[in-house]
Design a protein around this motif. Structure first.
Motif: not given
Length: 541
Positions: A277, A280-281, A301, A304-306
Motif C-alpha cells: 500500500n 501504491e500511495t 506518502a 497518506k498510506s494506510r
C-alpha cells in the motif's frame, strides 16, 4: 509516547592531560589542550564536554556508530568511513525521519528537536571514566515514540546525573523508524539487499550495541555488564531485542517501562500488504523507485498510506526474528536475562486525557461507547460492573482510564512478567503510584512520568513533575538507585526500599513506588482478575 528529540588527528601525548582517575597500566583518557575530553573510537577520535554537578562526567553527543543511510534506504546499516582529525561530539546528531507530531505541554521541559535526516545513526555517551580500567555497568537507553517517532536527544534522557550518582555509563541512540525501519519488502522484491527491511530499526540498535561492546573499555564500562532499558516504545524495543539471536550476548539485563506491547510483532501476512500500500500511495512500481524517492516525498506518502506513518512493528521475518518475543511464551533466546518490568498507575490519563479532555468528565451513560475501542469482543456492561465492584469509589472517567491503561500497558506487562518468570532468570515487577500536581492533578500517574525519576532529572522535567521539591527528589532517589542497582547486579533492592522479592504468578509481588514505597502482593487483584479474564491480549489498535 511522542517525545521528539536527539544527538564527534589523534592529539600527541605532549598536548594531552592525564586525569586523576587513571589507574596504573590503564590507558589514560585523552584530552585536548582546551581540556575537552577525547574519545578514540574505532573509526576516529571525537572530542566532547565535561558536565554534571562535579564537572566529572565526560559527555559525547552525536557519535557516529554507522554510516549515513542516505542512498542505502531499506538496507542494513554499514560501518562509517574512518577519519583521522578529531571531530567535535558536542551536539546531538540528526533525528531519523518521522511524521511530525503535535506539541504536548507536559513534555515542554524535554523538547530538544534538532531536525531530521537519513544520516541519523548516532549515539551519545555519558561516563565518568575514559580508558581508566574500571568496569562500570553500561546502561543503554532506547527511546520512546513506538516504532515511529522519537530520538535519543530528549532533555529527559540526559545521562549526566545518572552517570554521576551511580558511576555508570549511560548511552542513548537513534535508529531508523516507521517505514524506513520496518517496511517488510522481502515479498515485493527478489533483491537480497532488501531482505532485512522489516527489522532495520531493531538491527540498527544491534549495531549500536556492537559499538558499545567494542568501545566498552574506552568509555570506562564493562562489556559483560550491559543493561538495555526503555520506556513505552523503548520498552517494546527491549522486548523485541530479547527475541533476536543477533542481539544475544550484547546485553545482560533488561528493563521494560510501560511498554510491554511487543509481546508479538507483525507477521509477513500483515506487513506485506502495508508495504504494498505504501508503494501504491507513493505512485511507484518497484522497491528501487521507493528507495530512490526524495525523503520529503517519501514521508508525505507514508503519512497518506494506510499506516498513516504510525502503524509499524517488527516483523517475524524468519531471519532476525524467527518467532514472537513473548507469544505464546517467553522466547528462549533471552532465558538467562533478568527482567525489571512495570507500569505507571494511570498511564492513559496522558494520551486518553490530554488528547481528549472530555474523557476527564464522562458520565456513566457515555462510558460504554468509550470503552468499546478497548474491550474488543468483551461484554462492556460486564467490564463496567466488575470495575465498579472492584473500585466502589471510581467515577466513570476513572473506570475508563483504568480499563484503557490495563488494555494498553498493564495487562501486557503482567503477561510478560508471568511468561518470563517461567524461565531461569529473575523477574521484578513495579508500579509507580506517585501523582504529579501538573494539570491540576488530573493526570495522576500518567504515561512517561517515570522517566524524570529514573534519570534523576526532575530539574529538567518541571513541566511534567511540577516544581523541584523534596518529594520529587525523593522519587528520583528511590527509582534511579533501584535502576542502578539492577544494572549493577540484576537485583533492584536498595537500603531505601523494603525487601523486593522476585515476581511469580502466585504471589505477584510488586514494588509500589511512592513517597513511602511498599511491596504489595497482587495490587488491585480484583481488577486484574476481571480484566485478564475479559479483555483481549495485547494493545488496542
Amino acid at each position: 509516547m511522542t517525545i521528539r528529540t536527539f544527538w564527534a588527528g589523534l592529539a600527541t601525548a605532549a598536548a594531552l592531560g592525564l586525569t586523576a582517575c587513571a589507574t596504573p597500566g590503564a590507558q589514560a583518557p585523552l584530552a585536548q589542550a582546551d581540556g575537552a575530553p577525547v574519545l578514540d573510537t574505532r573509526y576516529g577520535p571525537v572530542s566532547g564536554t565535561r558536565e554534571g554537578a562535579s564537572n566529572s562526567v565526560n559527555v559525547f553527543r552525536g557519535v557516529r556508530y554507522a554510516a549515513s543511510t542516505e542512498g542505502r534506504r531499506f538496507q542494513l546499516a554499514a560501518d562509517p568511513q574512518s577519519w583521522t582529525e578529531t571531530r567535535p561530539a558536542t551536539e546531538f546528531g540528526s533525528e531519523c525521519p518521522q511524521r511530525p507530531v503535535g506539541e504536548v505541554p507536559v513534555f515542554e521541559s524535554w523538547a530538544n528537536t534538532v531536525g531530521t535526516s537519513e544520516d541519523c545513526l548516532f549515539l551519545n555517551v555519558w561516563t565518568r571514566g575514559l580508558g581508566d580500567g574500571k568496569k562500570r555497568p553500561i546502561m543503554v537507553w532506547l527511546h520512546g515514540g513506538g516504532y515511529v517517532t522519537g530520538s535519543g536527544s530528549s532533555n529527559g534522557y540526559d545521562g549526566s546525573r545518572l552517570a554521576e550518582r551511580g558511576d555508570v555509563v549511560v548511552v542513548t541512540l537513534n535508529h531508523r523508524l516507521n517505514a524506513l525501519g520496518y517496511s517488510y519488502l522481502a515479498d515485493l522484491t527478489d533483491d537480497p539487499k532488501y531482505a532485512d527491511s522489516g527489522n532495520l530499526g531493531s538491527l540498527d540498535i544491534v549495531k549500536a550495541l556492537e559499538w558499545v561492546r567494542d568501545h566498552a573499555e574506552e568509555i570506562g564500562g564493562d562489556p559483560d555488564n550491559v543493561t538495555i532499558f526503555g520506556e513505552s516504545g523503548g520498552a517494546a524495543k527491549v522486548s523485541t531485542l530479547m527475541a533476536m539471536e543477533d542481539a544475544r550476548g550484547l546485553f545482560d539485563r533488561a528493563i521494560a517501562q510501560s511498554g510491554s506491547m511487543s509481546l508479538a510483532g507483525f507477521t509477513p501476512r500483515v506487513a506485506t500488504p502495508l508495504a504494498k500500500n505504501l508503494m501504491e500511495t507513493a505512485g511507484v512500481s518497484s522497491v528501487e523507485e521507493l528507495a530512490a524517492m526524495p525523503i520529503d516525498d517519501f514521508v508525505t506518502a507514508m503519512m497518506k498510506s494506510r499506516t498513516r506513518g504510525a502503524f509499524y512493528r517488527p516483523v517475524v521475518d524468519g531471519r532476525s526474528i524467527t518467532r514472537q518475543p513473548y507469544t505464546p511464551d517467553a522466547n528462549p533466546v533471552s532465558a538467562d536475562i533478568p527482567l525489571l518490568v512495570g507500569t505507571n498507575n494511570n498511564e492513559m490519563r496522558l494520551q486518553g486525557g490530554l488528547g481528549s479532555p472530555e474523557n476527564f468528565s464522562l458520565t456513566w451513560d457515555q462510558l460504554p461507547a468509550k470503552l468499546k475501542a478497548f474491550a474488543g469482543d468483551a461484554d462492556v456492561a460486564e467490564v463496567i460492573a466488575g470495575m465498579r465492584a472492584a473500585h466502589p469509589d471510581y467515577d466513570a472517567s476513572d473506570v475508563f482510564f483504568q480499563v484503557a491503561t490495563f488494555r494498553n500497558y498493564r495487562g501486557t506487562a503482567l503477561l510478560q512478567a508471568e511468561r518470563k518468570s517461567a524461565q531461569s532468570a529473575p523477574v521484578y515487577m513495579y508500579r509507580l503510584d506517585w501523582k504529579t500536581p501538573v494539570e491540576g492533578g488530573r493526570l495522576e500517574t500518567p504515561h512517561a512520568l517515570d522517566i524524570a525519576f529514573v534519570f534523576d532529572n526532575v530539574a529538567r522535567s518541571t513541566s511534567f513533575t511540577g516544581p523541584e521539591t523534596t518529594e520529587t527528589q525523593r522519587m528520583a532517589d528511590l527509582m534511579a538507585d533501584a535502576w542502578i542497582a539492577f544494572a549493577r547486579s540484576g537485583n533492584p533492592n536498595t537500603p531505601a526500599l523494603p525487601q523486593w522479592p522476585t515476581y511469580d504468578p502466585q504471589s505477584r509481588a510488586t514494588m509500589i513506588f511512592d513517597i513511602d514505597p511498599q511491596v504489595v502482593d497482587d495490587p488491585d487483584g480484583a481488577e486484574r482478575a476481571l480484566l485478564q479474564r475479559l479483555l483481549p491480549e495485547g494493545r488496542g489498535l
